[in-house]
Design a protein around this motif. Structure first.
Motif, PDB file in Angstrom:
ATOM      1  N   GLN A  68      16.607  -7.898  -1.826  1.00 27.90           N
ATOM      2  CA  GLN A  68      15.146  -7.681  -1.465  1.00 27.90           C
ATOM      3  C   GLN A  68      14.646  -8.622  -2.116  1.00 27.90           C
ATOM      4  N   ALA A  69      13.127  -8.592  -2.094  1.00 24.41           N
ATOM      5  CA  ALA A  69      12.247  -9.393  -2.390  1.00 24.41           C
ATOM      6  C   ALA A  69      11.162  -8.564  -2.812  1.00 24.41           C
ATOM      7  N   GLY A  70      10.592  -9.003  -3.955  1.00 26.75           N
ATOM      8  CA  GLY A  70       9.133  -8.458  -4.226  1.00 26.75           C
ATOM      9  C   GLY A  70       7.616  -9.789  -3.489  1.00 26.75           C
ATOM     10  N   VAL A  71       6.732  -8.750  -3.540  1.00 31.33           N
ATOM     11  CA  VAL A  71       5.227 -10.101  -2.838  1.00 31.33           C
ATOM     12  C   VAL A  71       3.927  -9.555  -3.391  1.00 31.33           C
ATOM     13  N   ARG A  72       3.518 -10.380  -3.702  1.00 30.05           N
ATOM     14  CA  ARG A  72       2.608 -10.049  -4.828  1.00 30.05           C
ATOM     15  C   ARG A  72       0.970 -10.361  -3.525  1.00 30.05           C
ATOM     16  N   LEU A  73       0.294  -9.051  -3.285  1.00 29.95           N
ATOM     17  CA  LEU A  73      -1.087  -8.679  -2.430  1.00 29.95           C
ATOM     18  C   LEU A  73      -2.287  -8.412  -3.129  1.00 29.95           C
ATOM     19  N   LEU A  74      -1.964  -9.088  -3.910  1.00 31.79           N
ATOM     20  CA  LEU A  74      -3.354  -9.417  -5.290  1.00 31.79           C
ATOM     21  C   LEU A  74      -3.166 -10.198  -5.859  1.00 31.79           C
ATOM     22  N   PRO A  75      -3.956 -10.727  -6.161  1.00 35.96           N
ATOM     23  CA  PRO A  75      -4.001 -12.388  -7.393  1.00 35.96           C
ATOM     24  C   PRO A  75      -3.657 -11.727  -9.057  1.00 35.96           C
ATOM     25  N   VAL A  76      -3.158 -12.032  -9.615  1.00 33.99           N
ATOM     26  CA  VAL A  76      -3.158 -12.684 -11.119  1.00 33.99           C
ATOM     27  C   VAL A  76      -4.531 -12.024 -12.113  1.00 33.99           C
ATOM     28  N   ALA A  77      -5.578 -13.364 -11.261  1.00 32.44           N
ATOM     29  CA  ALA A  77      -7.093 -13.525 -11.821  1.00 32.44           C
ATOM     30  C   ALA A  77      -7.098 -14.324 -10.395  1.00 32.44           C
ATOM     31  N   PRO A  78      -8.927 -14.284 -10.770  1.00 33.32           N
ATOM     32  CA  PRO A  78      -9.468 -14.397  -9.707  1.00 33.32           C
ATOM     33  C   PRO A  78      -9.366 -15.388  -8.588  1.00 33.32           C
ATOM     34  N   GLY A  79      -9.361 -16.111  -7.434  1.00 32.33           N
ATOM     35  CA  GLY A  79      -8.455 -17.698  -7.104  1.00 32.33           C
ATOM     36  C   GLY A  79      -7.542 -17.134  -6.897  1.00 32.33           C
ATOM     37  N   ALA A  80      -6.643 -16.571  -7.966  1.00 31.57           N
ATOM     38  CA  ALA A  80      -5.291 -17.086  -7.938  1.00 31.57           C
ATOM     39  C   ALA A  80      -4.384 -16.962  -6.418  1.00 31.57           C
ATOM     40  N   VAL A  81      -3.351 -17.254  -6.097  1.00 31.11           N
ATOM     41  CA  VAL A  81      -2.532 -17.366  -4.972  1.00 31.11           C
ATOM     42  C   VAL A  81      -2.113 -15.321  -4.965  1.00 31.11           C
ATOM     43  N   ALA A  82      -2.158 -15.505  -3.806  1.00 31.31           N
ATOM     44  CA  ALA A  82      -2.038 -13.780  -2.874  1.00 31.31           C
ATOM     45  C   ALA A  82      -1.606 -13.806  -1.582  1.00 31.31           C
ATOM     46  N   TYR A  83      -1.090 -12.694  -1.277  1.00 31.20           N
ATOM     47  CA  TYR A  83      -1.386 -12.638   0.230  1.00 31.20           C
ATOM     48  C   TYR A  83      -1.481 -11.540   0.161  1.00 31.20           C
ATOM     49  N   PRO A  84      -2.659 -10.902   0.740  1.00 29.63           N
ATOM     50  CA  PRO A  84      -3.556  -9.490   0.897  1.00 29.63           C
ATOM     51  C   PRO A  84      -3.149  -9.252   2.369  1.00 29.63           C
ATOM     52  N   LEU A  85      -1.775  -8.380   2.166  1.00 27.88           N
ATOM     53  CA  LEU A  85      -1.668  -7.696   3.782  1.00 27.88           C
ATOM     54  C   LEU A  85      -2.309  -6.777   4.860  1.00 27.88           C
ATOM     55  N   MET A  86      -3.047  -6.315   2.909  1.00 32.05           N
ATOM     56  CA  MET A  86      -3.892  -5.043   3.100  1.00 32.05           C
ATOM     57  C   MET A  86      -4.712  -5.331   4.528  1.00 32.05           C
TER      58      MET A  86
END
Length: 277
Positions: free
Chosen positions: A31-49
């Protein structure tokens, strides 16, 4: 009972969700985990929403490879928490077939944090998601004792506590406390290693957690005792970001090394034999 293994987004933060699925498939993860929201403003995330083409590509790669999405990152509960903002996140998580959501508690007012966490659990339940509260020493939910108190007070059937090996050690949480976590609150745990000497500043703690973790067996954390105390078959999220070594080895070689080291440690343990809910 052998656990499943998921590669956490932070282990290869530079890779998008479709690339994470492909990486997991090539390197032997379930399996894998994905980051849809950043840990802090401007940080890397992938907003699949909102990025529907990337969402479709992620689903296609899952279908092609058989690799599933396990956990989503991350929802931070601050003083200004507004549940409605996260409904698209939850809907996307259900579309991905995710099981768990990493939740961070940023509100220093504990009563308000408990109320918001309980409401979040209620909203997640129809989507089949657990709300796994991660304690981190630089946040208001600083240790296992804090997380136990909040999840117990919220009293929701899909509440949970996420034990991250590094945060467990750096927060000076006690092994004896692990027995206080009901089995149904444990949906997965995160593994990594780190130096025995603990950082002495908040900035150093954060830097080590986000970019300087070690492979299991390389550092000074008592991972063997930790995994003996966790339930048999508990899913393992391999979260081992190391900026220097990933740059040297490449994300694929690093992912392979991380899985090999994690499996060698976890599968060599004799954990408690109660079942995972």
């Amino acid at each position: 009972m052998q656990p499943t293994y998921s590669i956490a987004q932070l282990t290869a933060l530079q890779l998008s969700p479709p690339q994470m699925i492909e990486l997991a498939a090539r390197t032997g993860y379930d399996q894998a985990g994905v980051r849809l929201l950043p840990v802090a403003p401007g940080a890397v995330a992938y907003p699949l929403m909102t990025d529907k083409p990337m969402l479709r590509e992620t689903l296609a790669r899952m279908n092609d490879t058989g690799v599933r999405i396990f956990d989503l990152e991350l929802i931070r509960i601050g003083a200004d928490f507004e549940l409605e903002r996260y409904l698209p996140f939850l809907e996307t998580g259900a579309e991905l077939g995710a099981k768990a959501v990493l939740v961070a508690g940023d509100d220093p007012e504990e009563e308000r944090l408990i109320e918001h966490y309980a409401r979040l659990c209620d909203a997640m339940l129809p989507f089949g998601l657990s709300a796994d509260l991660e304690f981190m020493p630089w946040t208001p939910v600083r240790d296992l004792d804090s997380a136990l108190r909040i999840v117990r007070r919220a009293d929701r059937r899909n509440g949970g506590i996420l034990v991250d090996a590094l945060h467990f050690d750096r927060s000076a949480s006690r092994f004896e406390q692990l027995a206080e976590i009901p089995a149904e609150w444990l949906h997965y745990a995160q593994i990594c290693d780190g130096p025995a000497e603990r950082p002495t500043t908040t900035e150093a703690l954060i830097q080590a957690a986000r970019g300087e973790r070690l492979l299991p067996g390389e550092g000074g954390l008592d991972l063997r005792r930790l995994w003996r105390e966790l339930p048999a078959g508990l899913p393992v999220s391999i979260e081992i970001p190391n900026d220097r070594r990933v740059a040297e080895m490449g994300p694929e070689a690093w992912a392979r090394a991380a899985l090999q080291a994690a499996r060698a440690l976890v599968e060599g343990m004799r954990p408690k034999a109660f079942p995972v809910a």
